[in-house]
Design an enzyme around this catalytic site. Sequence first.
Site, PDB file in Angstrom:
ATOM      1  N   THR A 178       6.185   5.346  -8.408  1.00  0.00           N
ATOM      2  CA  THR A 178       6.459   6.857  -8.191  1.00  0.00           C
ATOM      3  C   THR A 178       7.494   7.641  -8.117  1.00  0.00           C
ATOM      4  OG1 THR A 178       4.653   6.145  -6.613  1.00  0.00           O
ATOM      5  CG2 THR A 178       5.181   8.491  -7.035  1.00  0.00           C
ATOM      6  N   TYR A 193      -1.511  10.109 -10.166  1.00  0.00           N
ATOM      7  CA  TYR A 193      -0.872  10.768 -11.034  1.00  0.00           C
ATOM      8  C   TYR A 193      -0.675   9.219 -11.717  1.00  0.00           C
ATOM      9  CZ  TYR A 193       1.427   7.842  -7.178  1.00  0.00           C
ATOM     10  OH  TYR A 193       1.794   7.414  -6.388  1.00  0.00           O
ATOM     11  N   THR A 196       6.732   2.417  -3.744  1.00  0.00           N
ATOM     12  CA  THR A 196       6.934   1.999  -2.692  1.00  0.00           C
ATOM     13  C   THR A 196       6.312   1.340  -1.539  1.00  0.00           C
ATOM     14  OG1 THR A 196       5.555   3.581  -2.582  1.00  0.00           O
ATOM     15  CG2 THR A 196       7.620   3.885  -1.615  1.00  0.00           C
ATOM     16  N   ASP A 197       4.544   0.683  -2.624  1.00  0.00           N
ATOM     17  CA  ASP A 197       4.225  -0.211  -2.591  1.00  0.00           C
ATOM     18  C   ASP A 197       4.553  -1.605  -2.258  1.00  0.00           C
ATOM     19  OD1 ASP A 197       2.045   2.104  -2.490  1.00  0.00           O
ATOM     20  OD2 ASP A 197       1.143   1.177  -4.585  1.00  0.00           O
ATOM     21  N   LYS A 208       5.755  -0.404   4.576  1.00  0.00           N
ATOM     22  CA  LYS A 208       5.221   1.029   4.577  1.00  0.00           C
ATOM     23  C   LYS A 208       4.682   1.630   5.733  1.00  0.00           C
ATOM     24  CE  LYS A 208       2.916   3.780   1.118  1.00  0.00           C
ATOM     25  NZ  LYS A 208       2.732   3.453  -0.749  1.00  0.00           N
ATOM     26  N   GLU A 239      -1.435 -17.838  23.374  1.00  0.00           N
ATOM     27  CA  GLU A 239      -2.804 -18.241  22.972  1.00  0.00           C
ATOM     28  C   GLU A 239      -3.080 -19.575  21.900  1.00  0.00           C
ATOM     29  OE1 GLU A 239      -5.931 -15.069  24.846  1.00  0.00           O
ATOM     30  OE2 GLU A 239      -3.844 -13.592  23.752  1.00  0.00           O
TER      31      GLU A 239
HETATM   32  N1  LIG Z   1       4.426   5.782  -4.363  1.00  0.00           N
HETATM   33  C1  LIG Z   1       4.991   4.641  -4.801  1.00  0.00           C
HETATM   34  O1  LIG Z   1       5.821   4.245  -5.751  1.00  0.00           O
HETATM   35  C2  LIG Z   1       3.389   3.811  -4.816  1.00  0.00           C
HETATM   36  C3  LIG Z   1       3.088   3.441  -6.163  1.00  0.00           C
HETATM   37  N2  LIG Z   1       1.700   2.807  -6.288  1.00  0.00           N
HETATM   38  C4  LIG Z   1       3.850   2.528  -6.117  1.00  0.00           C
HETATM   39  O2  LIG Z   1       4.421   1.212  -4.923  1.00  0.00           O
HETATM   40  O3  LIG Z   1       4.288   2.010  -7.561  1.00  0.00           O
END
Ligand SMILES: NC(=O)C[C@H](N)C(=O)O
Length: 329
Positions: A13, A26, A92-93, A165, A286
């Site tokens: 992103t 986006y 971020t994913d 995340k 367990e």
């Molecule tokens: N915020 C992000 O970067 C999400 C995006 N879908 C990615 O991981 O490339």
Amino acid sequence: EKPNVVILATGGTIAGKSDAATSTKYTAGQLPIEDLLAAVPGAEEYASIKGEQVVNIGSQAMNDKVWLTLAKRCNELLKQEDVDGIVITHGTDTKEATGYFLNLTVKSDKPIVLVSSMRNSTSISADGPKNLFDGIITAAAPESKGMGVLVASNDYIYAVRDLTKTNTTNVATMKAPNWGPIGVAYNGKPYYYHKTLRKHTTESEFDVSELTKLPKVDIVYGYSNMDATAINAFVENKSKGLIFVGVGNGNIYPDALEALKEARKKGVVIVRASRTGSGRTTLDAEVDDKALGFVVADDLNAQKARVLLMLALTKTNDLAEIQKDFFTY
Ligand SMILES: NC(=O)C[C@H](N)C(=O)O
């Protein structure tokens, strides 16, 4: 003499674009590295910066091939006298998995810092430029040496091992639920308060320099009333290892447990993790791991347990050794 920092850009992103400044719609991985750097003009005061575009993808499309490319490129670059640190721009994913893979496969104490954003480059209050700036100053700082792979996000600095995340859209998504951030970046400098004791980088035994592919490890999510379908399908599809994301302390619905026992008989390595999002998955709680021949993920979440099991399986199938890896890295 300014430190030399190389940026390896992979998309995300942070390199995304949209037609509407206030929309969550986006496309990730659009801008080239040059455009990302143009948004942080002040960074040149702290480091001489060079950029390389490795791929330009949303990190949902990240794969083993790019992991191996990044590990090999980081190893090459950090051997050079004229490279002091690396910043990797990434979505971020899946950043936590890529970062943990590098944490275990890059053989250098020079800093590697992953950065990303939650708002794309055309968003109102985009968070990419500040995160990239913090990544650059963190990678340029001698204090960051020997800390393992780091993430600079929303002013904080994290050991990637501890990071996950935690929110789908919020800029404060990056958290280390068990152990918190290790530092903070501001006014062009990182300030550290903690350091991970788990082995990484120069102390890691994993070596991917000759590898072109990685062992197949899959993740099965646990829930009430589940049956054997997913587990059996993965075994038939030649998984070498399964991360079972159990309920609570890695607990398993009876029918799924039977399927996992069968998988184990066929030589598949079973690692129990937890879907709770924090805490350790503990041995012999367990579930009788010793009797079943299961391994526990300790405090790693499933996606990071998968990375470690893939690497562990490149060197051994011995359960005791694999369990030791989960208490070491
Ligand atoms: N915020 C992000 O970067 C999400 C995006 N879908 C990615 O991981 O490339």
